[in-house]
Design a protein around this motif. Structure first.
Motif, short mmCIF file in Angstrom:
data_model
loop_
_atom_site.label_atom_id
_atom_site.label_comp_id
_atom_site.label_asym_id
_atom_site.label_seq_id
_atom_site.Cartn_x
_atom_site.Cartn_y
_atom_site.Cartn_z
N SER A 102 0.83 -1.21 0.00
CA SER A 102 0.00 0.00 0.00
C SER A 102 0.86 1.26 0.00
CB SER A 102 -0.94 0.00 1.21
OG SER A 102 -0.21 0.03 2.41
N ASP A 103 2.17 1.11 0.22
CA ASP A 103 3.06 2.27 0.15
C ASP A 103 3.24 2.74 -1.29
OD1 ASP A 103 4.39 -0.34 0.07
OD2 ASP A 103 6.26 0.78 -0.22
N LEU A 104 2.98 1.87 -2.25
CA LEU A 104 3.07 2.27 -3.66
C LEU A 104 1.70 2.82 -4.07
CD1 LEU A 104 4.97 -0.91 -4.94
CD2 LEU A 104 5.96 1.23 -4.10
N PRO A 161 0.97 -14.85 -6.42
CA PRO A 161 1.99 -14.81 -7.46
C PRO A 161 3.37 -14.48 -6.89
CG PRO A 161 0.61 -12.86 -7.54
CD PRO A 161 -0.01 -13.77 -6.54
N SER A 162 4.38 -14.80 -7.62
CA SER A 162 5.75 -14.51 -7.21
C SER A 162 5.94 -13.00 -7.06
CB SER A 162 6.72 -15.06 -8.26
OG SER A 162 8.04 -14.77 -7.89
N GLY A 163 6.58 -12.59 -5.99
CA GLY A 163 6.88 -11.18 -5.78
C GLY A 163 5.82 -10.42 -4.99
N ALA A 164 4.74 -11.10 -4.60
CA ALA A 164 3.66 -10.43 -3.87
C ALA A 164 4.07 -10.09 -2.44
CB ALA A 164 2.40 -11.30 -3.87
N GLY A 165 5.00 -10.86 -1.89
CA GLY A 165 5.46 -10.60 -0.52
C GLY A 165 5.11 -11.70 0.47
N LYS A 166 4.89 -12.91 -0.01
CA LYS A 166 4.53 -14.03 0.87
C LYS A 166 5.64 -14.32 1.89
CE LYS A 166 3.96 -16.74 -2.72
NZ LYS A 166 4.28 -15.71 -3.73
N SER A 167 6.87 -14.40 1.40
CA SER A 167 7.97 -14.68 2.31
C SER A 167 8.28 -13.48 3.20
CB SER A 167 9.22 -15.10 1.52
OG SER A 167 8.93 -16.26 0.76
N SER A 168 8.06 -12.28 2.67
CA SER A 168 8.23 -11.09 3.51
C SER A 168 7.26 -11.13 4.68
CB SER A 168 7.99 -9.82 2.69
OG SER A 168 8.87 -9.77 1.58
N LEU A 169 6.05 -11.63 4.44
CA LEU A 169 5.06 -11.75 5.50
C LEU A 169 5.53 -12.77 6.55
CD1 LEU A 169 2.25 -11.15 6.72
CD2 LEU A 169 1.35 -13.01 5.31
N HIS A 193 10.47 -15.93 -8.52
CA HIS A 193 10.31 -17.30 -8.02
C HIS A 193 11.40 -17.66 -7.03
CE1 HIS A 193 6.82 -18.17 -10.44
NE2 HIS A 193 7.39 -17.41 -11.35
N THR A 194 11.47 -16.85 -6.00
CA THR A 194 12.50 -17.00 -4.98
C THR A 194 12.24 -18.22 -4.11
OG1 THR A 194 12.56 -14.60 -4.99
CG2 THR A 194 13.77 -15.70 -3.23
N THR A 195 11.02 -18.41 -3.67
CA THR A 195 10.68 -19.56 -2.84
C THR A 195 10.36 -20.75 -3.74
OG1 THR A 195 9.75 -18.05 -1.19
CG2 THR A 195 9.12 -20.38 -1.01
N THR A 196 10.98 -21.89 -3.43
CA THR A 196 10.79 -23.05 -4.32
C THR A 196 10.12 -24.23 -3.62
OG1 THR A 196 13.05 -23.71 -3.85
CG2 THR A 196 12.69 -22.48 -5.88
N PRO A 215 5.62 -21.39 -2.95
CA PRO A 215 6.19 -20.76 -4.14
C PRO A 215 5.12 -20.03 -4.93
CG PRO A 215 6.68 -23.13 -4.06
CD PRO A 215 5.62 -22.86 -3.04
N GLY A 216 5.46 -18.92 -5.53
CA GLY A 216 4.50 -18.17 -6.35
C GLY A 216 4.00 -19.01 -7.51
N PHE A 217 2.71 -18.87 -7.83
CA PHE A 217 2.20 -19.66 -8.96
C PHE A 217 1.93 -18.77 -10.16
CE2 PHE A 217 -1.65 -18.42 -6.65
CZ PHE A 217 -2.43 -17.93 -7.67
N1 LIG Z 1 7.12 -1.56 -1.76
C1 LIG Z 1 6.91 -2.66 -1.05
N2 LIG Z 1 7.62 -3.77 -1.31
C2 LIG Z 1 7.36 -4.88 -0.58
C3 LIG Z 1 6.37 -4.91 0.44
N3 LIG Z 1 6.35 -6.16 0.96
C4 LIG Z 1 7.30 -6.86 0.31
N4 LIG Z 1 7.92 -6.10 -0.62
C5 LIG Z 1 9.00 -6.49 -1.52
O1 LIG Z 1 8.52 -7.35 -2.54
C6 LIG Z 1 9.57 -8.19 -3.03
C7 LIG Z 1 9.10 -9.63 -3.13
O2 LIG Z 1 8.87 -10.13 -1.84
P1 LIG Z 1 8.93 -11.69 -1.47
O3 LIG Z 1 8.53 -11.81 -0.05
O4 LIG Z 1 10.22 -12.29 -1.88
O5 LIG Z 1 7.77 -12.25 -2.44
P2 LIG Z 1 7.19 -13.75 -2.52
O6 LIG Z 1 5.71 -13.61 -2.65
O7 LIG Z 1 7.69 -14.58 -1.40
O8 LIG Z 1 7.77 -14.25 -3.92
P3 LIG Z 1 8.15 -15.77 -4.40
O9 LIG Z 1 8.90 -16.44 -3.31
O10 LIG Z 1 8.97 -15.56 -5.63
O11 LIG Z 1 6.84 -16.44 -4.72
C8 LIG Z 1 10.74 -7.97 -2.05
O12 LIG Z 1 11.68 -7.11 -2.67
C9 LIG Z 1 10.09 -7.30 -0.85
O13 LIG Z 1 10.98 -6.46 -0.14
C10 LIG Z 1 5.62 -3.71 0.68
O14 LIG Z 1 4.74 -3.62 1.55
N5 LIG Z 1 5.94 -2.62 -0.10
#
Ligand SMILES: Nc1nc2c(ncn2[C@@H]2O[C@H](COP(=O)(O)OP(=O)(O)OP(=O)(O)O)[C@@H](O)[C@H]2O)c(=O)[nH]1
Ligand SMILES: [Mg+2]
Ligand SMILES: [Zn+2]
Length: 292
Positions: A102-104, A161-169, A193-196, A215-217
């Motif tokens: 939501s920061d974007l 999907p990949s890049g959504a922030g699942k692992s960040s959560l 596709h960081t998480t496998t 892993p992101g689908f």
């Molecule tokens: N701007 C922004 N970036 C975020 C936020 N949360 C996560 N990210 C970034 O999003 C990118 C992807 O995050 P991951 O947690 O690797 O995504 P993922 O869903 O686990 O991706 P896969 O493992 O590839 O499926 C990273 O560079 C994070 O830092 C957010 O709230 N804001």
């Protein structure tokens, strides 16, 4: 990886060639030296999976809910969202949608609007800033606490999907997990596709709240679903399908169809978006092709 009653994790091998075991399964096992053998999988309360043309991909079993995590960036596919929701409904697993980043502000606003039909059909949608780029949103925000309330005491599969922030959560709620995350590719507007593999993490020491990172689908096949059942798993369709003249209405061309008349309604704004109707028609077609 099998977790024992006391919380130890032991490497176990399935008996027989092919492993049927998935994350979240309860199993019977026997120790052998420092590893173990999986003897039996207990009956599952549910199994969340997708069925592509060639293979079945199981995500996890015995779930309390699925958190569909999408983000402002990369832009999410409404088709994949719809498919994930249908798969959850078909297994009677509660889906919750969260929109991250939501920061974007600008892409977030666009994505949020795109989700309007899903809000109308009754899905809970949480705005999140899991790992904001700039410190515009505090990390331990009200939203994160709201999410924590939703997760407490439950086993939740985090899907998206990949890049959504699942692992960040996962890292936010389970800091000791230190899961690898990666920047998305701006050029491709997609994750890397960081998480496998799929892994279960306990959020609390008592092991009552679990997050399952996956892993992101990209593709989400629904070949296990009867086309005639689709409308049942789409809340906006289900509400109007009961008005159809024919009990076996496909909602594609029949006269007296409650769905079609809602889509075409002129006296009020339709509760079935044009996009959802298109997705339904495409899915119906796709799922009919593999059957006779
Ligand atoms: N701007 C922004 N970036 C975020 C936020 N949360 C996560 N990210 C970034 O999003 C990118 C992807 O995050 P991951 O947690 O690797 O995504 P993922 O869903 O686990 O991706 P896969 O493992 O590839 O499926 C990273 O560079 C994070 O830092 C957010 O709230 N804001
Ligand atoms: Mg990941
Ligand atoms: Zn109909």
């Amino acid at each position: 990886m099998v977790e024992t009653e006391s919380g130890e994790r032991v490497i176990c091998h399935p008996r027989g060639k092919k492993s049927q075991v998935v994350v979240g399964d309860r199993i019977r096992w026997l120790p052998s030296q420092d590893e173990g053998t999986i003897e039996k999988i207990d009956e599952r309360s549910n199994l969340f999976y997708r069925q592509d043309e060639m293979r079945t991909k199981s995500f996890a079993a015995n779930l309390d809910q699925v958190l569909i995590l999408i983000a402002a960036e990369p832009e999410f596919s409404e088709s994949q969202l719809t498919r994930a929701l249908i798969a959850a409904e078909a297994e009677h697993i509660k889906p919750v949608i969260a929109l991250n980043k939501s920061d974007l502000a600008e892409p977030f606003g666009r994505a949020w609007n795109k989700l309007a039909p899903y809000r109308t059909m009754g899905y809970q949608i949480l705005p999140l800033a899991i790992k904001p780029k700039a410190a515009t949103v505090p990390e331990d925000s009200v939203q994160t606490r709201e999410l924590m309330e939703l997760l407490r005491g439950k086993k939740t599969l985090v899907l998206g999907p990949s890049g959504a922030g699942k692992s960040s959560l996962t890292n936010l709620l389970v800091p000791q997990a230190k899961v690898l995350t990666a920047e998305i590719s701006q050029a491709l507007n997609s994750g890397k596709h960081t998480t496998t593999s799929t892994t279960l993490y306990w959020v609390d020491e008592d092991r009552t709240t679990a997050l399952i990172d996956s892993p992101g689908f990209q593709e989400f096949g629904l070949h296990h679903i009867e086309p005639m059942q689709l409308a049942n798993y789409m809340p906006d369709f289900k509400a109007h399908a009961q008005d159809c003249k024919f009990y076996n209405c496909t909602h594609l061309h029949e006269p007296g169809c409650g769905v079609i008349s809602e889509v075409k309604s002129i006296d009020h704004a339709s509760s079935i978006s044009a996009n959802r109707y298109r997705l339904y028609s495409e899915l119906f077609e796709e799922l009919s092709q593999t059957r006779y």
